[in-house]
Design a protein around this motif. Structure first.
Motif, PDB file in Angstrom:
ATOM      1  N   ASP A  53       0.912  -1.050   0.115  1.00 31.79           N
ATOM      2  CA  ASP A  53      -0.016   0.036   0.061  1.00 31.79           C
ATOM      3  C   ASP A  53       0.765   1.416  -0.025  1.00 31.79           C
ATOM      4  OD1 ASP A  53      -2.204  -1.445   0.096  1.00 31.79           O
ATOM      5  OD2 ASP A  53      -2.756  -1.086   2.178  1.00 31.79           O
ATOM      6  N   ARG A  54       1.861   1.217   0.903  1.00 30.77           N
ATOM      7  CA  ARG A  54       2.954   2.582   0.866  1.00 30.77           C
ATOM      8  C   ARG A  54       3.362   2.427  -0.698  1.00 30.77           C
ATOM      9  NH1 ARG A  54       3.820   0.183   5.929  1.00 30.77           N
ATOM     10  NH2 ARG A  54       5.832  -0.839   5.124  1.00 30.77           N
ATOM     11  N   GLU A  55       3.941   1.507  -1.099  1.00 32.04           N
ATOM     12  CA  GLU A  55       4.513   1.519  -2.460  1.00 32.04           C
ATOM     13  C   GLU A  55       3.847   2.082  -3.526  1.00 32.04           C
ATOM     14  OE1 GLU A  55       6.362  -1.927  -3.750  1.00 32.04           O
ATOM     15  OE2 GLU A  55       7.394  -2.359  -1.840  1.00 32.04           O
ATOM     16  N   ARG A  59       3.932   5.441  -5.651  1.00 31.02           N
ATOM     17  CA  ARG A  59       3.781   5.736  -7.147  1.00 31.02           C
ATOM     18  C   ARG A  59       2.721   6.323  -7.656  1.00 31.02           C
ATOM     19  NH1 ARG A  59       4.341   0.176  -6.509  1.00 31.02           N
ATOM     20  NH2 ARG A  59       2.083  -0.169  -6.828  1.00 31.02           N
ATOM     21  N   GLU A  60       1.530   6.573  -6.931  1.00 34.97           N
ATOM     22  CA  GLU A  60       0.617   7.371  -7.333  1.00 34.97           C
ATOM     23  C   GLU A  60       0.972   8.917  -7.046  1.00 34.97           C
ATOM     24  OE1 GLU A  60      -3.231   8.855  -8.436  1.00 34.97           O
ATOM     25  OE2 GLU A  60      -2.002   7.221  -8.740  1.00 34.97           O
ATOM     26  N   ALA A  66       4.346  14.116 -11.687  1.00 37.78           N
ATOM     27  CA  ALA A  66       4.665  14.205 -13.202  1.00 37.78           C
ATOM     28  C   ALA A  66       3.862  14.690 -13.939  1.00 37.78           C
ATOM     29  CB  ALA A  66       5.000  12.713 -13.737  1.00 37.78           C
ATOM     30  N   ARG A  67       2.482  14.578 -13.781  1.00 40.05           N
ATOM     31  CA  ARG A  67       1.188  15.219 -14.523  1.00 40.05           C
ATOM     32  C   ARG A  67       1.302  16.628 -14.177  1.00 40.05           C
ATOM     33  NH1 ARG A  67      -1.350  15.377 -19.121  1.00 40.05           N
ATOM     34  NH2 ARG A  67      -3.582  16.124 -18.805  1.00 40.05           N
TER      35      ARG A  67
END
Length: 128
Positions: A53-55, A59-60, A66-67
């Motif tokens: 969940d942390r990973e 990533r999110e 980035a967006r």
């Protein structure tokens, strides 16, 4: 049962096994060790799930950042109106606002409002 309850039960089982090992008449009692053997895999599974969940959250957050960078670059190039809105652009807008210490990116807000009103991108009706 949540992770905290599993951790507490595991600690109780560990304590019971330690206590049993100190008493000669309980050293051969397998119940405590069996209970410990039941709780340890559950604890490991929950720890692995929490790590996953942390990973995923990292990533999110990276995807949103980035967006946000992309939208900011398009904005600076005066090309934002040519971009198609995507799922998650609201989070990127929030990231831009956070970066600017609460200043709302008016251009991004206007772009999202126009996309919503015109049913563009992920605002398109009938989109899965």
């Amino acid at each position: 049962m949540d992770a905290g309850a599993v951790a507490a039960a595991l600690e109780d089982a560990r304590f019971d096994v330690r206590q049993d090992s100190r008493h000669e008449d309980l050293v051969d009692d397998v119940r405590g060790r069996a209970e410990l053997a039941e709780w340890e895999p559950l604890d490991q599974l929950l720890a692995a799930a929490a790590a996953a969940d942390r990973e995923a959250a990292v990533r999110e957050a990276q995807r949103i950042a980035a967006r946000a960078d992309e939208l900011q670059a398009l904005r600076e190039l005066h090309a934002l109106e040519q971009a198609e809105p995507r799922d998650g652009d609201e989070a990127a807008r929030d990231e831009l606002t956070r970066r600017a210490d609460g200043y709302v990116q008016a251009d991004v807000d206007a772009w999202l409002a126009h996309a919503l009103a015109a049913h563009l991108g992920h605002y398109r009706p009938g989109r899965p």
